[in-house]
Design a protein around this motif. Structure first.
Motif, PDB file in Angstrom:
ATOM      1  N   ASN A  51      56.420  62.225   2.565  1.00 49.12           N
ATOM      2  CA  ASN A  51      55.273  61.625   3.237  1.00 49.12           C
ATOM      3  C   ASN A  51      55.219  62.108   4.679  1.00 49.12           C
ATOM      4  OD1 ASN A  51      54.481  60.157   1.001  1.00 49.12           O
ATOM      5  ND2 ASN A  51      55.874  58.474   1.518  1.00 49.12           N
ATOM      6  N   GLN A 342      52.555  64.503   1.986  1.00 55.06           N
ATOM      7  CA  GLN A 342      51.453  63.616   1.604  1.00 55.06           C
ATOM      8  C   GLN A 342      51.000  62.737   2.784  1.00 55.06           C
ATOM      9  OE1 GLN A 342      50.345  63.682  -1.607  1.00 55.06           O
ATOM     10  NE2 GLN A 342      51.890  65.232  -2.061  1.00 55.06           N
ATOM     11  N   PRO A 343      49.708  62.543   2.902  1.00 52.38           N
ATOM     12  CA  PRO A 343      49.207  61.636   3.948  1.00 52.38           C
ATOM     13  C   PRO A 343      49.717  60.209   3.733  1.00 52.38           C
ATOM     14  CG  PRO A 343      47.433  62.906   2.975  1.00 52.38           C
ATOM     15  CD  PRO A 343      48.627  63.128   2.121  1.00 52.38           C
ATOM     16  N   ASN A 349      46.065  57.986   6.482  1.00 51.07           N
ATOM     17  CA  ASN A 349      45.760  58.498   5.147  1.00 51.07           C
ATOM     18  C   ASN A 349      44.860  59.738   5.194  1.00 51.07           C
ATOM     19  OD1 ASN A 349      47.024  57.713   2.896  1.00 51.07           O
ATOM     20  ND2 ASN A 349      45.362  56.424   2.102  1.00 51.07           N
ATOM     21  N   LEU A 350      44.829  60.362   6.347  1.00 55.53           N
ATOM     22  CA  LEU A 350      44.034  61.588   6.474  1.00 55.53           C
ATOM     23  C   LEU A 350      44.968  62.787   6.271  1.00 55.53           C
ATOM     24  CD1 LEU A 350      41.952  60.606   9.638  1.00 55.53           C
ATOM     25  CD2 LEU A 350      41.123  60.718   7.276  1.00 55.53           C
ATOM     26  N   PRO A 351      44.417  63.887   5.783  1.00 59.58           N
ATOM     27  CA  PRO A 351      45.289  65.030   5.467  1.00 59.58           C
ATOM     28  C   PRO A 351      45.719  65.787   6.723  1.00 59.58           C
ATOM     29  CG  PRO A 351      43.012  65.577   5.036  1.00 59.58           C
ATOM     30  CD  PRO A 351      43.020  64.139   5.469  1.00 59.58           C
ATOM     31  N   ALA A 385      37.944  63.015   3.140  1.00 59.57           N
ATOM     32  CA  ALA A 385      39.145  62.173   3.124  1.00 59.57           C
ATOM     33  C   ALA A 385      38.776  60.730   3.454  1.00 59.57           C
ATOM     34  CB  ALA A 385      40.156  62.713   4.119  1.00 59.57           C
ATOM     35  N   LEU A 388      37.459  59.066   0.441  1.00 68.21           N
ATOM     36  CA  LEU A 388      38.521  58.679  -0.496  1.00 68.21           C
ATOM     37  C   LEU A 388      39.264  57.442  -0.005  1.00 68.21           C
ATOM     38  CD1 LEU A 388      40.007  62.170  -1.451  1.00 68.21           C
ATOM     39  CD2 LEU A 388      38.826  60.593  -2.977  1.00 68.21           C
TER      40      LEU A 388
ATOM     41  N   ASN B  61      59.943  65.501  -4.427  1.00 65.36           N
ATOM     42  CA  ASN B  61      59.357  64.501  -3.532  1.00 65.36           C
ATOM     43  C   ASN B  61      57.925  64.832  -3.085  1.00 65.36           C
ATOM     44  OD1 ASN B  61      59.396  62.132  -2.080  1.00 65.36           O
ATOM     45  ND2 ASN B  61      60.222  63.097  -0.223  1.00 65.36           N
ATOM     46  N   TYR B  62      57.117  65.252  -4.032  1.00 67.44           N
ATOM     47  CA  TYR B  62      55.703  65.400  -3.680  1.00 67.44           C
ATOM     48  C   TYR B  62      54.772  65.113  -4.863  1.00 67.44           C
ATOM     49  CZ  TYR B  62      56.572  70.356  -5.059  1.00 67.44           C
ATOM     50  OH  TYR B  62      56.935  71.503  -5.694  1.00 67.44           O
ATOM     51  N   ASN B  63      53.554  64.780  -4.508  1.00 66.79           N
ATOM     52  CA  ASN B  63      52.541  64.505  -5.528  1.00 66.79           C
ATOM     53  C   ASN B  63      51.909  65.814  -5.975  1.00 66.79           C
ATOM     54  OD1 ASN B  63      53.179  61.937  -4.805  1.00 66.79           O
ATOM     55  ND2 ASN B  63      51.272  61.549  -3.683  1.00 66.79           N
ATOM     56  N   TYR B  87      45.657  64.427  -3.768  1.00 67.87           N
ATOM     57  CA  TYR B  87      46.840  63.611  -3.492  1.00 67.87           C
ATOM     58  C   TYR B  87      47.598  63.255  -4.769  1.00 67.87           C
ATOM     59  CZ  TYR B  87      43.999  63.243   0.664  1.00 67.87           C
ATOM     60  OH  TYR B  87      43.217  63.556   1.739  1.00 67.87           O
TER      61      TYR B  87
END
Lengths: 424, 965
Positions: A51, A342-343, A349-351, A385, A388, B61-63, B87
């Motif tokens: 993350n 991952q965001p 939660n933005l890329p 984004a 989403l 560890n990733y989507n 995502y």
């Protein structure tokens, strides 16, 4: 001004003077130190994800103000000064300056319609606060308010003058240039004592006074290719740069007086070009077609940066993939694929990169200032984004709230500033 | 030198950017693929459930983005599928609740994952949380799971659809499969679009399948032989900004070769018959097809590919072209035989189609024989101010046309050049017997009539060849210099030889008997002609100068044409009261006609582009060709008045401007404006013909003073597509205005017996305008598809012509429009309705005002069960009206009912009832200036036919061998 900074600024000059005086006597070759390098074993297919908050301690989105004057396409090159973000945009062929809050400051209007007048490289001299825009027919110098200082028409080079291809200033009037492989032999009138060197040291008026990393006759026929920020990268130091040598996965640290092989990257056999790819003359003129046929083979290391304990680079192959931009932690040896980060709430939660867009594939991580790394996301990507995120009830910070309120999908890209955690 | 090197560095830079653009376009396709997620396969009232989850590689560890998630009912019935988003998340809606389902997750490079699930009826939703995939190189053998292939997946920059994931009936073909795919629209005219973007090429195993006509692949290749369908953008396209999208059908490993064909025959009422045979073989390198046809029901074809296409396994239905042509004049017996061969010499057969360099040989042979018997009756009214001439005409004509046609093509592509060689040998022979009777009456009741009997035998041989060599300038990255030039050299030749034997028996009778005439004339005409065309185009001359790019890119273009025609005419008349023929010294002739035509000049072009990433790409191109035409014609003949030696020079410029606006995700628009000029030079028949007095009513005289006409044409073109996957919209518009200076027009003189003498004059300028628009939209709802299209075409022309030495202005306008709606459900049912209108008005100021309208309504329904019964019916209502002539109504109703039997539906029995209402009348109207004609010919009318056919087909000939291995 502190004594250290004075020393820092004077030292290169002293070296330049020293080299120049020696230059009168002949060729000055900077010895390459290959004795102490770090071998990095990198398997991109096993790079980890995570993350954003696992990898970055800080994520900032800096919307770049959109006005009819400041409208631009993409962040192709980025230089960071104390006050400004200086952006070269390939789309409009303009250089734009935004202040650190993203407010538009000034613009050097490009002439994208004419190949002759296009700005093809932008280099910032932090010491003199000048922007040098090079085009086919001329080279223009501007100040940070985009006032034109001077324009020099390109003409035949004088003795010991070199052609600047990829260069960085390390003082007000000294620079390091990374040349391309050139098949210029001694019989050519264009031959200078510094022709057959990858690294050239020169004064601001292109007079070479020293060189290093000599290449052989066979290497002179190399069809070297790279993309993104390549081969000379700046990573926040005024006097130290990385140089990535084509097809060798070797990264050299270049300073005003030393050239040192710092890192050698070893890749799995499946992802490596043949070991004799550089030296074997059978590949002459066929390297590009070979790479197009063997798209999983990594042929260049681009966008090479170092932030504290982390190395960042793009392992480039002919086919873009999700494990091409990598973060390698020198302490732990952990390898993270940037595109797999991952965001999460740290990024609202933005890329941090835009999938399915040319922007990241073409430019990648565009800059590193020693503290942060930078990339950009189009407004289309930001708004997608946000759509989403509709159900997730995200509370954006003030600049982002303002941005989503006042901007549209057709506005300027948003600069992304990322601070890596030191221990990964 | 350094100066130059820097220039190269810039060009490399630009080149790199170009590559980036290509990358961008490819990525755009990928984006579109994502937007096609979740496509319903089946409607179900219990389908109210929601399934959500996350696909992840937990080990790393990733989507996982763009993993394919498919939901199946038990029995492997695919319910829905989609790709995970950026995502790694997915969300299905409208999934059946309360029943056992299986979810399969797959991604290239990972082992698949299977999981059973039941959506509780209480909540109607299930959250599967994280679904973990494991990389293949880590996956241990013992935990490997077999799973059906994902319906859709991304493979690099290629979007792939796996055939095995789509359950169709065992006899389905490629076309049925494509119709099932999300975002893919197969249009009624054969066009395929993917997410609104036109598929420029449909390839099978990287090659054309027998022809450029995609129908052969779509209607013959068994769906079960297909491994996958790939959609990708052609990287080598000359337009890197908007590259062509292509589709490639990859066959299963054991189905790379095979054959398919048809043998069928039918017999019916009034001795009607139809027989067809076709067998086609294909392998990775070779495609060979043998085809034959014979019928007397107006089913004809002009080449091998059309005939192969007509004999397709799934060729039936209302949209099939191979119907009896009820509009064709006369009774026709058609026989044809054809052979087609294609061989690929390419060493690397496995290369991706866009990476492949062609090394291909193609050869065709086509033999056709068409016997035709026409009985035509027509009435014409010729208006001459106050006076009118009525003319009745009847023709009884029997002809047989035998044609053989060989063609070959070899294409070889190198890295920076290409070579193409084509040849065509045509042999044509025609025998024609006709009897014609004409009767002409004027207001003063002057009457005359003629009887004509002609017997013509004609043979012609034509050898045509094309050689084309092109090179392109490229940058040698080693030498750091440019190599080669952008050059195209094109040479074309045509050698033609014909012989015509003709016997004319002509008689003319008038109320004034002194004008009566009788002619018995024999003709022997030999023509030897040759044409040579050399086209040399040097592109981007400015780039050779190695200087900064000029304001314009300059090309040099030149086309030189030399033609030579030698004609020997031996004409003899039967001497009065004798059986001997004596030479006709006037018509007997030996002539040589030569034309030299050179069009050359500099071409100036400039392009511009304005684009912002992720927003829009607007580009334009301007082109100006400063063409100069040098034209000379020289005729040497035994007749002194036919000595012609003329030389002309004209400036023939061509200017075009094209603008393309691509707003990403919204639409693509193209605007083009073209101004074109060309000169029409009068030929020898218009300048100084030998006037044959055997044509009593139509004497074609010449005009030695006739000058070339100079044509100006200004066109505007507009194309639009909305780039949408679900409901694609296409619009094409073209508007043209033209102005013809010194327009070559008719001058006709009628005498009181209705005889006319025609010759051409230079009249007042012709002014014309045309407008055409075609709009189509498709709506896809699950397995239902509605396609609508509207077309509108209108033309207005104004010109002058002379009648009896009085100059008249003629105004001609026409309008035609068609509205078509078709509905299809899977491949089972197709319904189509179309309404069209055509109107034409011709006013010759002061003498005539003619109008003609036609309304046509067509409707059709086709129904085909996968194994068994099929039915199709088509009704065509026609309503023609004219103020001057009586109205005509007729309806043609056809129906077929048939049965497909045997295991692979290879057998077919079909009963066809054509023109059920027995109303087909081939009635025609023509309006030509001051002449309006209506008439009728004998045509194919009601018949019933019972046909039996067998479709041999096998995909995978080496299957048994490979099993043994």
């Amino acid at each position: 001004m502190s004594t250290t900074s004075i020393t820092r600024k004077l030292l290169p000059l002293l070296f330049a003077i020293l080299f120049s005086s020696i230059a009168c006597l002949g060729q000055n070759v900077v010895k390459v130190d290959t004795a102490h390098y770090l071998s990095l074993r990198i398997d991109p297919s096993n790079a980890m994800g995570g993350n954003i908050s696992d990898v970055f301690s800080e994520v900032n989105y800096i919307p770049l103000e959109t006005t009819p004057e400041s409208l631009f396409g993409t962040v192709s090159r980025l230089s960071i000064t104390d006050k400004y973000y200086i952006i070269l945009d390939d789309n409009t062929n303009s250089v734009l300056l935004f202040d650190k809050t993203g407010k538009f400051h000034a613009k050097i209007k490009g002439k994208s319609s004419s190949i002759a007048d296009r700005v093809i490289s932008m280099v910032v001299n932090r010491w003199t606060k000048r922007i040098i825009c090079s085009g086919y027919s001329s080279e223009s110098t501007y100040d940070f308010d985009c006032n034109l200082i001077e324009t020099n028409k390109r003409g035949p080079l004088q003795k010991n003058q070199i052609n600047l291809t990829s260069y960085q200033f390390f003082s007000a009037d000294s620079l390091i240039n990374a040349d391309t492989f050139n098949d210029v032999d001694k019989s050519s009138k264009d031959y200078t004592p510094y022709s057959r060197f990858m690294i050239q040291y020169a004064t601001a008026n292109k007079n070479a006074y020293a060189a290093g990393l000599k290449y052989s006759d066979s290497e002179s026929k190399i069809d070297a290719q790279g993309s993104g920020i390549w081969p000379l990268t700046s990573f926040g130091s005024d006097t130290s740069f990385f140089y990535s040598k084509a097809y060798t996965n070797s990264i050299y640290t270049i300073t005003p007086h030393t050239i040192k092989l710092s890192y050698k990257i070893f890749l799995p056999l499946l992802n490596s070009v043949p070991t004799d790819f550089l030296s074997n003359s059978d590949y002459t003129g066929k390297r590009l077609s070979y790479l197009m046929k063997n798209q999983s083979e990594i042929y260049a290391i681009n966008n090479f940066y170092k932030v504290n304990n982390n190395l960042l680079f793009e392992a480039t192959s002919a086919a873009p993939n999700d494990e091409d931009n990598l973060v390698y932690n020198l302490h732990s040896g952990n390898l993270i694929a940037y595109k797999h980060i991952q965001p999460d709430m740290r990024s609202f939660n933005l890329p941090i990169y835009e999938k399915n867009s040319a922007n990241f594939e073409n430019n990648g991580l565009v800059a590193c200032d020693g503290k942060y790394i930078y990339t950009s996301i189009s407004s289309l990507g930001m708004f997608r984004a946000k759509d989403l995120n509709k159900t997730a009830q995200i509370k954006y910070n003030e600049p982002l709230t303002l941005y989503f309120q006042k901007s549209t999908r057709k506005d300027n890209p948003v600069l992304v500033q990322l601070k890596l955690k030191d221990e990964l | 030198m350094i100066y130059i090197i820097f220039y190269f560095a810039i060009l490399i830079c630009i080149d790199c950017k170009l590559n980036c653009f290509v990358k961008k376009s490819i990525l755009l396709l990928v984006f579109i693929a994502f937007s096609t997620c979740a496509v319903a396969q089946k409607k179900d009232t219990s389908a109210v459930g929601t399934v959500v989850g996350l696909v992840r590689d937990s080990l790393h560890n990733y989507n996982l983005a763009s993993a394919t998630i498919s939901i199946y009912k038990t029995g492997e019935e695919l319910v829905k599928y989609q790709l995970s988003n950026n995502y790694g998340r997915f969300e299905f809606k409208e999934i059946p609740v309360g029943i056992r389902l299986e979810i399969v997750v797959s991604k290239l490079g990972y082992g698949p994952l299977k999981k059973n699930l039941v959506i509780p009826r209480t909540s109607n939703s299930i959250n599967l949380d994280t679904l973990n995939l494991t990389k293949l190189n880590i996956l241990l053998n013992e935990v490997k799971i077999s799973a059906p292939p994902p319906p859709m997946q991304m493979h690099g920059d290629t979007l792939e659809f796996n055939a095995a994931a789509f359950k169709l009936d065992t006899n389905a073909v490629a076309g049925d499969f494509l119709r099932k795919l999300p975002g893919v629209t197969v249009w009624t005219d054969g066009l395929i679009t993917v997410n609104g973007k036109k598929i420029n090429k449909l390839l099978v195993e990287g090659k054309e399948f027998f022809s450029t006509d995609s129908k052969i692949a779509l209607q013959n290749i068994a769906k079960n032989a297909i491994q996958k369908v790939q959609v990708y953008q052609n990287k080598s396209d000359s337009d890197p900004i908007n590259p062509a999208t292509e589709m490639n059908i990859v066959l299963k490993k054991d189905k790379k070769d095979g054959y398919f064909g048809k043998i069928g025959g039918g017999y019916g009422s009034d001795k009607h018959f139809a027989a067809d045979g076709m067998i086609s073989y294909f392998s990775p390198r070779t495609q060979l097809s043998v085809v034959g046809a014979s019928n007397n029901v107006n089913k004809t074809a002009g080449d091998v590919a059309t005939l192969i296409s007509y004999n397709s396994f799934k060729g039936e239905g209302i949209l099939n072209d191979y119907h009896s042509d009820f509009t064709r004049q006369g009774l026709n017996i058609f026989k044809a035989f054809g052979l087609s061969l294609q061989h690929d010499f390419n060493k690397d057969l496995a290369a991706r189609p866009e990476d492949k360099r062609s090394n291909l040989l193609k050869a065709d042979y086509f033999l056709s024989d068409l016997s035709n018997h026409i009985l035509e009756k027509s009435q014409s009214i010729i208006t001459l101010g106050q006076e009118k001439i009525s003319r009745n005409n009847s023709i009884d004509e029997t002809s047989s046309n035998l044609g053989s046609h060989y063609s070959g093509k070899y294409l070889k592509e190198f890295e920076h050049s290409a070579f193409t060689a084509e040849f065509l040998i045509d042999h044509h022979s025609n025998n024609n017997q006709s009897v014609q009777q004409m009767k002409s009456m004027t207001n003063e009741s002057d009457e005359s009539s003629s009887n004509s009997k002609k017997n013509v035998s004609y043979t012609a041989d034509d050898l045509h060849g094309d050689l084309k060599f092109s090179t392109s300038r490229y940058y040698d990255i080693i030498k750091k210099d440019f190599r080669s030039v952008n050059l195209t050299i094109y040479y074309q030749f045509d050698l033609f030889k014909s012989t015509q034997n003709q016997l004319n028996l002509e008689s003319f009778n008038a109320s004034d008997t002194s004008l009566n005439k009788y002619i018995n004339r024999k003709y022997l005409n030999n023509v030897n002609a040759s044409t040579h065309v050399l086209k040399t185009d040097f592109f981007s001359l400015t780039s050779l100068l190695r200087k900064p790019p000029a304001l314009f890119s300059i090309d040099f273009k030149n086309t030189f044409t030399y033609s030579n025609r030698r004609e020997i005419a031996d004409v003899a008349d039967q001497a009065l009261l004798s059986t001997y023929y004596v030479p006709n010294n006037y018509l007997t002739n030996n002539s040589k006609y030569q034309v030299k035509n050179e069009i050359g000049g500099l071409n100036f072009s400039k392009t511009g582009r304005n684009f912002l990433d992720s927003r829009y790409d607007k580009n334009w191109a301007f082109n100006f060709f400063a063409g100069n035409q040098f034209y000379s014609q020289n005729n040497v003949s035994q007749k002194s008045f036919q000595y012609i030696d003329r030389h002309y020079y004209y400036f023939v410029p061509n200017i075009s401007f094209r603008y393309n606006d691509n707003e990403y995700g919204d639409f693509t628009k193209n605007y083009t404006v073209v101004y074109n000029t060309n000169v029409v030079y009068p030929n020898m028949l218009q300048i100084a013909p030998l006037v044959d007095d055997a044509n009593f009513y139509f004497i074609d005289a010449g005009n030695i003073n006739l000058k070339p006409s100079y044509n100006h044409e200004l066109s505007f073109l507009y194309n639009y597509d909305n780039s949408k996957a679900k409901n694609p919209v296409l619009n094409n518009l073209k508007a043209t205005i033209s102005f013809v200076d010194r327009n070559i027009t008719d001058s006709t003189f009628y005498d009181n017996l209705g005889r006319s003498v025609h010759y051409f004059i230079n009249g007042a300028p012709l002014k014309a305008a045309t407008f055409y628009d075609y709009f189509s939209k498709a709506i896809k709802l699950d397995q239902n598809q509605i396609q609508t299209s509207v077309s509108l075409s209108t033309r207005y022309a104004q010109y002058n012509s002379n009648i009896n030495q009085v100059n008249y202005s003629t105004f001609n306008s026409s309008l035609s429009t068609t509205l078509q709606v078709s509905y299809s459900y899977k491949s089972l049912l197709t319904i189509s309705i179309a309404e069209s209108y055509y109107g034409n008005r011709s006013i010759q100021k002061g003498i005539s005002d003619y109008t003609y309208y036609n309304w046509r309504t067509t409707g059709g329904v086709a129904f085909a069960l996968p194994k068994g019964l099929f039915f199709n019916s088509r009704v065509d209502f026609n309503n023609s009206r004219s103020a001057q002539l009586s109205n005509i109504y007729y309806t043609i109703w056809n129906a077929d009912i048939g049965w497909r039997f045997l295991k692979g539906a290879n057998g077919e029995i079909k009963f066809s009832a054509l023109d059920l209402l027995h109303q087909n009348k081939n009635i025609f109207y023509t309006i030509n200036g001051n002449i309006i004609t209506n008439g009728s010919t004998n045509v194919l009318q009601q018949y019933f036919l019972l046909t039996l056919a067998y479709y041999p087909r096998k995909f995978g000939l080496s299957k048994s061998n490979s099993k043994k291995l």
